[in-house]
Design a protein around this motif. Sequence first.
Motif, PDB file in Angstrom:
ATOM      1  N   ARG A 119      -5.391   6.031   1.541  1.00  0.00           N
ATOM      2  CA  ARG A 119      -6.153   5.921   3.121  1.00  0.00           C
ATOM      3  C   ARG A 119      -4.993   6.890   3.743  1.00  0.00           C
ATOM      4  O   ARG A 119      -6.049   7.541   4.760  1.00  0.00           O
ATOM      5  CB  ARG A 119      -5.660   4.274   3.313  1.00  0.00           C
ATOM      6  N   TRP A 120      -3.865   7.159   3.568  1.00  0.00           N
ATOM      7  CA  TRP A 120      -3.214   8.291   4.273  1.00  0.00           C
ATOM      8  C   TRP A 120      -2.664   9.264   3.464  1.00  0.00           C
ATOM      9  O   TRP A 120      -1.833   8.437   2.521  1.00  0.00           O
ATOM     10  CB  TRP A 120      -2.631   7.261   5.103  1.00  0.00           C
ATOM     11  N   ASP A 142     -11.615  11.076   2.531  1.00  0.00           N
ATOM     12  CA  ASP A 142     -11.151   9.017   2.868  1.00  0.00           C
ATOM     13  C   ASP A 142      -9.733   9.197   3.321  1.00  0.00           C
ATOM     14  O   ASP A 142      -9.111   8.052   3.444  1.00  0.00           O
ATOM     15  CB  ASP A 142     -12.132   8.465   1.544  1.00  0.00           C
ATOM     16  N   THR A 143      -8.847  10.216   2.808  1.00  0.00           N
ATOM     17  CA  THR A 143      -7.755  10.196   4.197  1.00  0.00           C
ATOM     18  C   THR A 143      -6.875  11.147   5.134  1.00  0.00           C
ATOM     19  O   THR A 143      -7.669  12.054   5.288  1.00  0.00           O
ATOM     20  CB  THR A 143      -6.838  11.250   2.736  1.00  0.00           C
ATOM     21  N   THR A 144      -6.930  10.119   5.581  1.00  0.00           N
ATOM     22  CA  THR A 144      -5.858  10.302   7.025  1.00  0.00           C
ATOM     23  C   THR A 144      -4.795  10.799   7.313  1.00  0.00           C
ATOM     24  O   THR A 144      -3.976  11.033   6.123  1.00  0.00           O
ATOM     25  CB  THR A 144      -5.798   9.639   7.939  1.00  0.00           C
ATOM     26  N   GLU A 198       0.947  -1.418   0.134  1.00  0.00           N
ATOM     27  CA  GLU A 198       0.012   0.415  -0.241  1.00  0.00           C
ATOM     28  C   GLU A 198       1.133   1.276  -0.021  1.00  0.00           C
ATOM     29  O   GLU A 198       1.978   1.328   0.872  1.00  0.00           O
ATOM     30  CB  GLU A 198      -0.861  -0.004   0.978  1.00  0.00           C
TER      31      GLU A 198
END
Length: 474
Positions: A141-142, A191-193, A82
Motif C-alpha cells: 500500500r505504501w 495502488d501504492t502511495t 504489513e
Amino acid sequence: MAGSSLFQMRVVHLDLKGAPPKVSYLSEVFPLFRALGANALLMEYEDMFPYEGRLKLLRAQHAYSPSEVRAILHLARQHGLEVIPLLQTFGHMEFVLKHGAFAHLREVALFPSTLNPHEPESLALVGAMVDQVMELHQGARWLHIGCDEVYYLGEGEASKQWLQQEQNSAATLCLSHMRAVASHVRARHPDTTPLVWDDMLRDMPEGLLEESGVPQLVEPVLWDYRADLDVPSKVVLMEKFRACGFPRLWAASAFKGATGAHQALTPAEHHLRNQLQWLEAVQAGPAGALQGIVLTGWQRYDHFAVLCELLPVAIPTLAICLQSLLHGSFSEEAKATVQSCLGVSSLDLTDFTREGACSFPGSDILALVTQVGLHLRSSVEALLDGNRYVTGWFSPYHRKRKVIHPVMVPHIQPEALSLLGRWATLLPELEAALTRVFYPDAVEEWLEENVHPSLQKLQSLAQDLSQAIGQPGP
C-alpha cells in the motif's frame, strides 16, 4: 486514551544498511513485534535488496536472495505485520553512487550522497530500482521513497547554472525531483502511495508546496527523535502540511540509533520520552492528521558510518516504546506486558539485566554487549589510565624498555591476567551469539570496533609486563 486510537499504524523500522539480521532471526522477532503492538514494518533494504541486471552491483556481499525476501514477506504476513519497503531516491544514495558505474550521477562529484536531479539517467536509475523493489512487493500500500537530508542539493555545476534563472530555487529543484519519482510510482504502481521524510519540506512556503502538486502525490513522515521534542512546533507543522493539501501525515520517533553514531547501548529513557511527546503532539494536533508512527531503528547514520546499537540490544527499548504508544503512556499494564514479552521479572529503565536474565530472542547478545560496554572496556581503561602502579611505574617509557621495579609487579599482573581471563571467557560466547543472528561481515565489524581495541591494549600490557620480568608473554 489508548494509543491504538491515536496511531492506527505502529511501524517498526528495520534499517538493513548495517548488521542486517538473518531471516532465521527475523522469524523469531516478528511474533514478538506483533505481541508488543506493532502492525507494520518499514524495511529499508539499501544494499541488502537482490537487485538484478545492471543494478546487481548494488548488492552487499550477503544480500538477501529473492527467495529470502519472499520468506521475510511471508513471515510478516503470518504475524500480521504489513510491509512498507523503503528505497532512497535522492539523498543518502551512497550505496549506489559510491560505485564507479554511477558516480557520474552525483550532484557534487566528490560526494556520493546526493543524486543529480538534472540528469535524465538519474530518474531512469531510480525508476528501475523502484520497479525491482515493487516486483517483490506487489500489493504494497505504501512505498517510502526517502528524500531526506539531500545534502549539497544545488551545489553541482548543472544546478548552479539552473539556479541562475530567477524563478528557480533549491526548494523547487527538490520538489521537482520528488514529484518526478512519486509520479513514476503512481503511474507504474497505482495502488501504492509514496511516503517521504519531511525534513526537506518543513521550511518551504505553503504556497510553493501547494502549487508543486507534491501534496497530491506523497504522504510526509514528520520525524523527530529528540527527548525534548517541541510539541507546539510539531502541531504548527502538522497544520501547515494539512493546509498545503497533504491528506495524510505520519510521525516518526526512534527506538535506537538516534543518540550517537557510535552508540552501543540504548538509552531507554531518552526514547521513551520521545514517544510520550509524540503522543502529546498527536493529541494537540489536527484530529486524525497522523495515521501512523514509524519507530525508527537506525543501524548507521549513513552508509559509511559505524554501527549503532544492534537490534537485539534495543529490543527492550522497542518493547517499552511500542507499549507506551499502544496504551498512551508507560502504564502499569504496559510495563506488565513488556516484562511478560521479554521474560524478565522486573524492569529497570537504566539496567535491563540487573534483576535477572531476559528470555527474548537475542537477549544473550544484550547481556554480553552490556558486559563489554559497561564493564570490560572500562576495566581495561581503569587499569591502563587509573592504576597508579601502571601510570607511575610501567608507563609507555618503561614498557618500551621492558623495565619495571619487581615490587610493583603484584600490583599490576594479577588484575591484568584476571581481565584477560574474563575476555577469554566472554569473546567466544559473544562471537557465537552474534553469528547466530548476523552475517560474518557484521560480526567482524562489531568486534573490531567494540572489542579488539580494548583487548589488544590489555594483551599488549600483559605481554610487555611478562617480558619486563623475564617471563613468556601470554
